[in-house]
Design a protein around this motif. Structure first.
Motif, short mmCIF file in Angstrom:
data_model
loop_
_atom_site.label_atom_id
_atom_site.label_comp_id
_atom_site.label_asym_id
_atom_site.label_seq_id
_atom_site.Cartn_x
_atom_site.Cartn_y
_atom_site.Cartn_z
N GLN A 58 0.84 -1.19 0.00
CA GLN A 58 0.00 0.00 0.00
C GLN A 58 0.88 1.25 0.00
O GLN A 58 1.85 1.34 0.75
CB GLN A 58 -0.92 0.01 1.23
N HIS B 288 -5.20 1.60 -4.43
CA HIS B 288 -5.04 0.14 -4.53
C HIS B 288 -3.62 -0.27 -4.15
O HIS B 288 -2.69 0.53 -4.25
CB HIS B 288 -5.34 -0.35 -5.95
N CYS C 22 -0.11 -0.78 -10.29
CA CYS C 22 -1.51 -1.19 -10.32
C CYS C 22 -1.91 -1.22 -11.79
O CYS C 22 -2.09 -0.17 -12.41
CB CYS C 22 -2.37 -0.19 -9.54
#
Length: 250
Positions: free
Chosen positions: A16, A22, A53
């Motif tokens: 994270q 995301h 991502c």
């Protein structure tokens, strides 16, 4: 066996980062060759990990991922700098005080002074050696001369330098160069120590004061981002009314 499974799960779930909603997962080096880091806007380096991502096409170098949220940099001793994932100006860009070029990705910023620098400029070493000069060059944050209006050129590329930009300089020989001429490909690397101190089980008033200042600074940045988002929303709504409409009559 349990530890191995836990590690595998951790890698598959990703990491994270505050800049993205995301988790960012490790990207296969072969797939990362054509990708660009959203923070420093530089291409992937096959020799170093890259996270991303895929659904949002958002990617970060490992060094950019690990950049500190707060930075106490000698180029701007008045205030700590805050790492912003995107510029907060209405233009959605900023001009780096270090190299003078425009940036659209992450930057270290002082909102109250409108002082912004690239991540890679913030991690420039304090001194370098170049093959064009026998002595060590020191990093300085502006014109080396008393007369700040005096023009001077880079002794490596022979181009007139921006008097407000940083440079590498040898005082004894009056030899100076652009950052990018002294460092062929500036890269995010080692930063000065983070401004925010680590948690202390026995806090003292000085530490508490620094913490409160950092929290206030973070709230200012958040308020600025909210204000700009609201302003853009209002502007979009006004555009609907400004757009001329065509009517047809039967």
């Amino acid at each position: 066996m349990g530890r191995q499974n836990q590690s595998t799960d951790s890698i598959s779930q990703g990491k994270q980062h505050f800049s993205h909603q995301h988790n960012l997962k490790f990207v296969n080096p072969a797939e990362a060759e054509s990708l660009t880091c959203n923070a420093c806007e530089k291409p992937s380096n096959r020799n170093k990990p890259f996270y991303g991502c895929n659904s949002c096409q958002y990617f970060l170098h490992e060094n950019c991922f690990n950049a500190p949220r707060f930075l106490n940099h000698s180029s701007h001793p008045s205030h700590p700098l805050t790492l912003l994932p995107i510029p907060t100006y209405s233009s959605r860009s900023y001009t780096c005080k270090a190299c003078g070029s425009t940036g659209n990705g992450s930057c270290f910023s002082c909102a109250c002074c409108e002082f912004d620098i690239h991540l890679q400029c913030a991690s420039c070493p304090s001194s370098v050696l170049v093959d064009k000069h026998p002595h060590q060059l020191e990093l300085i944050f502006g014109s080396p001369y008393q007369d700040k209006n005096m023009e001077y050129i880079c002794d490596i590329c022979n181009v007139i330098m921006n008097r407000n930009s940083w440079l590498y300089y040898c005082t004894g020989c009056d030899f100076g160069s652009h950052l990018q001429c002294a460092i062929s490909r500036p890269e995010v690397g080692v930063f000065p120590r983070e401004q925010r101190p680590s948690p202390n089980p026995n806090p003292n008033p000085t530490v508490e004061t620094i913490n409160s200042v950092n929290e206030a600074h973070e709230q200012i940045i958040a308020a600025q981002l909210r204000a700009q988002i609201e302003a853009r929303g209002r502007e979009a709504a006004l555009d609907l009314f400004r757009t001329p409409r065509r009517y047809s009559y039967i």
